[in-house]
Structures are given as structure tokens and as C-alpha cells.
Design an enzyme around this catalytic site. Structure first.
Site, PDB file in Angstrom:
ATOM      1  CD  GLU A   1      25.375  18.138  15.273  1.00 41.22           C
ATOM      2  OE1 GLU A   1      24.539  18.040  16.171  1.00 41.22           O
ATOM      3  OE2 GLU A   1      25.120  17.841  14.078  1.00 41.22           O
TER       4      GLU A   1
ATOM      5  N   GLY B   1      23.960  23.559  16.945  1.00 39.23           N
ATOM      6  CA  GLY B   1      22.739  24.379  16.827  1.00 39.23           C
ATOM      7  C   GLY B   1      21.599  23.621  16.169  1.00 39.23           C
TER       8      GLY B   1
ATOM      9  CB  THR C   1      16.456  21.255  13.048  1.00 41.86           C
ATOM     10  OG1 THR C   1      16.867  19.907  12.849  1.00 41.86           O
ATOM     11  CG2 THR C   1      15.341  21.597  12.085  1.00 41.86           C
TER      12      THR C   1
ATOM     13  N   GLY D   1      -0.004  22.730   8.243  1.00 40.29           N
ATOM     14  CA  GLY D   1       0.443  22.912   9.631  1.00 40.29           C
ATOM     15  C   GLY D   1       1.303  24.163   9.733  1.00 40.29           C
TER      16      GLY D   1
ATOM     17  CG  ASP E   1      11.983  18.059  17.082  1.00 44.57           C
ATOM     18  OD1 ASP E   1      11.526  18.696  18.050  1.00 44.57           O
ATOM     19  OD2 ASP E   1      12.129  18.540  15.947  1.00 44.57           O
TER      20      ASP E   1
ATOM     21  CG  HIS F   1      -3.350  53.491  25.665  1.00 51.64           C
ATOM     22  ND1 HIS F   1      -4.237  52.702  24.968  1.00 51.64           N
ATOM     23  CD2 HIS F   1      -3.476  54.752  25.177  1.00 51.64           C
ATOM     24  CE1 HIS F   1      -4.888  53.457  24.096  1.00 51.64           C
ATOM     25  NE2 HIS F   1      -4.442  54.702  24.187  1.00 51.64           N
TER      26      HIS F   1
HETATM   27  P1  FAD Z   1      17.619  19.013  16.093  1.00 47.90           P
HETATM   28  O1  FAD Z   1      17.606  20.468  16.184  1.00 47.90           O
HETATM   29  O2  FAD Z   1      17.147  18.371  14.845  1.00 47.90           O
HETATM   30  O3  FAD Z   1      19.113  18.578  16.388  1.00 47.90           O
HETATM   31  C1  FAD Z   1      19.577  17.262  16.308  1.00 47.90           C
HETATM   32  C2  FAD Z   1      21.059  17.307  16.043  1.00 47.90           C
HETATM   33  O4  FAD Z   1      21.564  15.981  16.152  1.00 47.90           O
HETATM   34  C3  FAD Z   1      21.395  17.787  14.634  1.00 47.90           C
HETATM   35  O5  FAD Z   1      22.347  18.815  14.711  1.00 47.90           O
HETATM   36  C4  FAD Z   1      21.946  16.552  13.931  1.00 47.90           C
HETATM   37  O6  FAD Z   1      22.958  16.855  13.011  1.00 47.90           O
HETATM   38  C5  FAD Z   1      22.500  15.767  15.113  1.00 47.90           C
HETATM   39  N1  FAD Z   1      22.562  14.322  14.875  1.00 47.90           N
HETATM   40  C6  FAD Z   1      21.538  13.513  14.479  1.00 47.90           C
HETATM   41  N2  FAD Z   1      21.969  12.241  14.416  1.00 47.90           N
HETATM   42  C7  FAD Z   1      23.266  12.259  14.782  1.00 47.90           C
HETATM   43  C8  FAD Z   1      24.243  11.254  14.912  1.00 47.90           C
HETATM   44  N3  FAD Z   1      23.979   9.978  14.663  1.00 47.90           N
HETATM   45  N4  FAD Z   1      25.478  11.609  15.302  1.00 47.90           N
HETATM   46  C9  FAD Z   1      25.782  12.912  15.567  1.00 47.90           C
HETATM   47  N5  FAD Z   1      24.903  13.899  15.455  1.00 47.90           N
HETATM   48  C10 FAD Z   1      23.647  13.582  15.089  1.00 47.90           C
HETATM   49  N6  FAD Z   1      10.565  25.409  16.614  1.00 47.90           N
HETATM   50  C11 FAD Z   1      10.252  26.501  17.344  1.00 47.90           C
HETATM   51  O7  FAD Z   1      10.206  26.418  18.566  1.00 47.90           O
HETATM   52  N7  FAD Z   1       9.983  27.696  16.739  1.00 47.90           N
HETATM   53  C12 FAD Z   1      10.011  27.853  15.403  1.00 47.90           C
HETATM   54  O8  FAD Z   1       9.764  28.941  14.893  1.00 47.90           O
HETATM   55  C13 FAD Z   1      10.331  26.717  14.601  1.00 47.90           C
HETATM   56  N8  FAD Z   1      10.373  26.813  13.262  1.00 47.90           N
HETATM   57  C14 FAD Z   1      10.744  25.741  12.522  1.00 47.90           C
HETATM   58  C15 FAD Z   1      10.781  25.866  11.149  1.00 47.90           C
HETATM   59  C16 FAD Z   1      11.163  24.804  10.362  1.00 47.90           C
HETATM   60  C17 FAD Z   1      11.216  24.948   8.871  1.00 47.90           C
HETATM   61  C18 FAD Z   1      11.534  23.577  10.984  1.00 47.90           C
HETATM   62  C19 FAD Z   1      11.985  22.420  10.164  1.00 47.90           C
HETATM   63  C20 FAD Z   1      11.483  23.429  12.361  1.00 47.90           C
HETATM   64  C21 FAD Z   1      11.077  24.504  13.150  1.00 47.90           C
HETATM   65  N9  FAD Z   1      10.990  24.398  14.533  1.00 47.90           N
HETATM   66  C22 FAD Z   1      10.628  25.493  15.268  1.00 47.90           C
HETATM   67  C23 FAD Z   1      11.250  23.129  15.227  1.00 47.90           C
HETATM   68  C24 FAD Z   1      12.654  23.086  15.850  1.00 47.90           C
HETATM   69  O9  FAD Z   1      13.603  23.348  14.849  1.00 47.90           O
HETATM   70  C25 FAD Z   1      12.892  21.722  16.474  1.00 47.90           C
HETATM   71  O10 FAD Z   1      11.865  21.455  17.396  1.00 47.90           O
HETATM   72  C26 FAD Z   1      14.220  21.653  17.208  1.00 47.90           C
HETATM   73  O11 FAD Z   1      15.277  21.936  16.347  1.00 47.90           O
HETATM   74  C27 FAD Z   1      14.401  20.256  17.816  1.00 47.90           C
HETATM   75  O12 FAD Z   1      15.615  20.192  18.500  1.00 47.90           O
HETATM   76  P2  FAD Z   1      16.341  18.802  18.710  1.00 47.90           P
HETATM   77  O13 FAD Z   1      17.538  19.092  19.546  1.00 47.90           O
HETATM   78  O14 FAD Z   1      15.416  17.765  19.161  1.00 47.90           O
HETATM   79  O15 FAD Z   1      16.803  18.329  17.254  1.00 47.90           O
END
Ligand code: FAD
Length: 466
Positions: free
Chosen positions: A33, A38, A40, A181, A310, A443
Site C-alpha cells: 500500500e 482502507g 478510497t 450519478g 474498482d 410495526h
Molecule cells: P480503493 O479503495 O481505491 O483502494 C485501492 C488502494 O490501492 C488505495 O489505497 C491505493 O492507495 C492503493 N494503490 C493504488 N495503486 C497502488 C500502487 N501502485 N502501489 C501501492 N498501492 C497502490 N462505495 C460503497 O459501497 N458505498 C458508498 O457509500 C460509497 N461512497 C463513495 C463515495 C465517494 C465520494 C467515492 C469516491 C466512492 C464511494 N464508494 C462507495 C466507492 C468505494 O469507495 C469503492 O468502490 C472502493 O473503495 C473500491 O475499493 P478498491 O479496493 O477497488 O479500491
């Protein structure tokens, strides 16, 4: 011998869930990381935005207290105070997660990783030092970033993304939200509750366009009542910064251009995958517009190389990432996890009112099964006691295959996000209305509305006209 059984690139929802489950199954795990454990969701996504939305609800409650016979006035919104509250929630959860990860014996490798071999990740630490690590299995989980449009520059001051919006130290006087969205609607809702003038621009004909059309209509109606301005079917053309804000040029329905002014513009036009320059393609991973293409089992097609969250095309939601991470850990451990049904993943927009859904929209069900083979029922929250107590409006809409299971559940109203758990079981267990009708709902709860809707669909409407 590899350094780890599972080496994971990225510790967001997908990556850390995979790490926790893999460690629980007795596998050795390395978690790379570059920022904070944790990702996004915890730091700049789900959690802080929902804290903001809760603060917005408190502001609305104070403003509207008189409707409930309570004398209160909203004196103002102290944004540093709101931010401190949200930060407190995030930091407590971050501490808990860090403890969990350490407690399960997971090795956290700090730095920016890139794929440097078929089973190897090279990590560059903050001080520039490089080290390589190998894994029997590699899991790509590098997540997403806020996307913009061609030619639209984010300056971080006037034209901002959700990440900068979360760090504002003031309530803007007026905001243009580009994108109707989930993220755009949530911020629009917060800012309106805090007293800003809000305009949402959306190129498509309706807000939350991925939801059932009836939900979009209800949300638009509610937003209109809240005096949020919406310009749908309105493509963005350009933005310039002025002395005290932004001037945004848009194209109207008749093709004519008009200029809208505001203090800020939030760009919420979707999120792109973080896959650039990470060595994925060089090692045989197939990318489609930057997203990692996988099969239904999150396999990339390269041996022992998986992808979750994502970066994989589909719903960009934290709980989808969790589920994919858990699924991959179980596959690696030789278990036989149930495949993930994307349609069964619940979706919630936490605006005021909330929009929540699971399964197929009416249009999707009609396309899949034929319009004559489906049936819908809409139960108005006007008939639901708890919703009346809360003074919220909305509905439960069910989509059913004729004489078959319920294939879609769509909800609009304050707090309906909390009802999606039951809706998800109904969808997931392929329940028929007759299976749900006899279930007793407490209820007065909003849950009763789900029960009532199924009673009505089973031909036994109680608090509704048949
Ligand atoms: P991420 O959470 O993006 O994690 C990826 C991690 O990889 C990051 O910590 C990053 O630093 C790390 N990383 C990237 N490249 C490298 C590298 N080269 N080397 C080392 N580390 C790296 N989803 C919901 O289900 N409910 C919600 O209410 C919701 N609200 C949201 C509101 C906002 C404003 C946003 C932006 C998103 C929201 N989401 C919500 C979406 C949710 O945050 C994402 O779907 C989720 O975080 C995706 O998880 P992930 O593990 O794919 O990626």
C-alpha cells in the site's frame, strides 16, 4: 519458494478484504500500500461522505424542527467542526482496521508497487528504496481515481473532485455539480442541507440513470422541492474561472449554449481505474479502457494473477470489492465459494431522500424476460406509519416475473437504504411474493412497507388499495 502465498497490490476494500480472509484461511499474506490502509472507501469515499450526509441530516432536523413541535433554530454550519467529526469516524475505523491487519499476521509493505514479473511486485518506498517481493498468487487491487472530461482541468480550488470537496473548510455559497450519478447527488444533497445554492448538470436525461426510471423521477421531484436546480440532457461544454468562482458553459436541449455561474464546480463524472504504468499489460494482463478484464472468478487469464474491486469493470462499490476479495482468497485456499451475482449486489444512494435497489430495473426485466412476462407493484410510503412519522415520501417498487420470483426491488425515501438488507434476501433467495407475504414485520417500521408491498403483490393488500 515465494515470499508469500498471496501478495496483494492495494489495501482498499478489495485488497484488504482479500488479505483478511486469506490470513484467516492460514495463508501467508503480503499487502502493498502506497497510502493508508482502507483505501478510497475509508478515507475519501463511503465513510467520510456518509458522515457528511449525517451532519446534513442534523442540520435539516434543526431547520425543520418546528414541523415536529420542537423549537430550535439552525444557527449555522461550522465546517471545521463537521470535518473534525468525519475525521474522528475515519480515524477510529482506520485504527481498528490497522489492528485487525496486524493481528492476523499480515505483512504490510509500504510503498508504490508495480508488477515486475509474473509473480513479482517491486515496491518503491517513500525514500526511493526498491525491493521486490514474490507471491504464489498475486491479487491486483489498485482501485480508482476521480475521472474528468477531455479538456476539463481540475484546479483543486474552483474546479474540484470529491476528494477536495471533502476537505472544504467552508460551505460554498453556490455549487455546480457536474454529474447526476451517486456521488454527484450525495454531494448536492449535503450542500443543499448546509444552505448552498446547488445546480446539478447531467448529460443524460435523468439523475441516477442506472436506477429504475421511477426512482430517478421521485428523486428529481424531491430535489426540486428542496430547491436543488437540475439540468438534465445538458452536456457540459467548458468552464472558466472568474474572480469569485466559475462560469460554466452548457448546451441546452435546443442546442443553444448558456452560461451558469457558481462559486465552485464539483466534477463527479465517474471514476477511472488505477492501472496506468503499473506493469499490468507488460505481463500479459488484458486491459479494456484501462480496466482489468477478468472472468467471473476474478481471474485475469495470467496464471495465479487475480484482480478485484474498482479496477474490474462493473459496479464500483466497496461491498462488491469486499466480496470479490473474499471470493479470491477462498479460491486460492482451494475452497469452492459461490460465484458472485452482480445483479444481487445492493446499491444505495445516500442522498435525501435515499434511493436503494437490488436486482433488475423494470426496463432490464422487460428486456430480459419480455414485457408481458413481468409485473410491477408500487407501494406508496404514504401508507406506511413510520414514514409518516418521519415525514418522508417515496415508495417500494417491486418487479416480479409473472407467477415467479421478485427480480427487482426499488426503494425511495429517507432511511430506505437500511431496508435493502431484507430486499437483498428476497432477491437472492428468489422469493415469490407469497413467500414474503406471511413474514411478520414489526410495526411501526419502514420495513413494513416491504411486507405490505409483497402482500399487495400476492393479492392480499392490507394498508393499500388492491
Ligand atoms: P480503493 O479503495 O481505491 O483502494 C485501492 C488502494 O490501492 C488505495 O489505497 C491505493 O492507495 C492503493 N494503490 C493504488 N495503486 C497502488 C500502487 N501502485 N502501489 C501501492 N498501492 C497502490 N462505495 C460503497 O459501497 N458505498 C458508498 O457509500 C460509497 N461512497 C463513495 C463515495 C465517494 C465520494 C467515492 C469516491 C466512492 C464511494 N464508494 C462507495 C466507492 C468505494 O469507495 C469503492 O468502490 C472502493 O473503495 C473500491 O475499493 P478498491 O479496493 O477497488 O479500491
Amino acid at each position: 519458494m515465494a515470499d508469500f502465498d498471496v501478495l496483494i497490490l492495494g489495501a482498499g476494500s478489495g485488497g484488504y478484504a482479500c488479505a483478511l480472509r486469506a490470513a484467516q484461511l492460514g495463508l501467508t499474506v503480503g499487502l502493498v500500500e502506497q497510502d493508508k490502509l482502507g483505501g478510497t472507501c475509508l478515507h475519501v469515499g463511503c465513510i467520510p461522505t456518509k458522515a457528511l450526509l449525517h451532519a446534513a441530516e442534523v442540520a435539516d432536523s434543526a431547520r425543520e424542527a418546528g414541523q415536529f413541535g420542537i423549537q430550535a433554530t439552525l444557527e449555522g454550519v461550522d465546517m471545521p467542526g463537521v470535518n473534525a467529526y468525519a475525521d474522528g469516524v475515519v480515524s477510529r475505523l482506520h485504527k481498528g482496521l490497522t489492528g485487525l491487519i496486524t493481528g492476523r499476521g499480515i505483512t504490510v509493505i509500504e510503498g508504490r508497487g508495480r508488477l515486475s514479473g509474473p509473480n513479482e511486485v517491486t515496491v518503491t518506498a517513500a525514500d526511493g528504496a526498491e525491493a521486490s517481493y514474490s507471491g504464489e498468487n498475486l491479487v491486483l487491487a489498485s482501485g480508482s481515481y476521480p475521472r474528468t472530461l477531455p479538456g476539463l482541468e481540475i484546479d483543486g480550488e474552483r474546479v474540484i473532485t470529491s476528494e477536495q470537496a471533502l476537505r472544504l473548510d467552508r460551505v460554498p455559497r453556490s455549487v455546480i455539480v457536474l454529474g447526476g450519478g451517486v456521488i454527484g447527488c450525495e454531494f448536492a444533497s449535503v450542500w443543499r442541507s448546509f444552505g448552498a445554492e446547488v445546480t446539478i448538470l447531467e448529460a443524460l436525461p435523468r439523475l441516477v440513470p442506472a436506477e429504475d426510471e421511477a426512482c430517478s423521477k421521485a428523486l428529481e421531484r424531491a430535489f426540486r422541492k428542496r430547491k436543488i436546480t437540475m439540468r438534465t440532457s445538458t452536456p457540459f461544454q467548458s468552464v472558466t474561472t472568474t474572480d469569485d468562482g466559475v462560469a460554466v458553459t452548457v448546451e441546452g436541449a435546443n442546442g443553444e449554449q448558456s452560461v451558469l455561474e457558481a462559486e465552485l464546480m464539483l466534477v463527479a463524472v465517474g471514476r477511472g481505474p488505477v492501472t496506468d504504468g503499473l506493469g499490468f499489460e507488460e505481463h500479459g494482463v488484458h486491459l479494456d479502457r484501462g480496466f482489468v478484464v477478468t472472468d467471473a472468478s476474478c481471474r485475469t487469464g495470467v496464471a495465479n494473477l487475480w484482480a478485484v474491486g474498482d479496477i474490474v469493470p462493473g459496479l464500483q462499490l466497496a461491498h462488491r470489492g469486499f466480496q470479490q476479495g473474499i471470493f479470491v482468497a477462498e479460491m486460492i485456499a482451494g475452497l469452492d465459494p459461490a460465484p458472485i451475482d452482480e445483479t444481487a449486489i445492493p446499491r444505495v444512494t445516500y442522498s435525501r431522500p435515499e434511493v436503494a435497489s437490488v436486482g433488475l430495473t423494470e426496463a432490464q426485466a422487460a428486456e430480459r424476460h419480455g414485457a408481458e412476462a413481468i409485473k410491477t407493484l408500487t407501494y406508496d410510503l404514504g401508507g406506511n406509519g413510520k414514514s409518516q412519522i418521519l415525514k418522508t415520501q417515496g415508495f417500494v417498487k417491486l418487479v416480479q416475473r409473472v407467477d415467479g420470483p421478485v427480480v427487482g426491488i426499488h426503494l425511495v425515501g429517507d432511511r430506505v437504504g437500511e431496508l435493502i438488507g431484507e430486499a437483498q434476501l428476497i432477491y437472492g433467495w428468489e422469493a415469490h411474493p407469497e413467500d414474503v407475504a406471511p413474514l411478520v414485520h414489526a410495526h411501526p417500521t419502514q420495513n413494513e412497507a416491504l411486507g405490505e408491498a409483497h402482500l399487495a403483490l400476492a393479492g392480499k393488500a392490507l394498508h393499500a388499495h388492491s
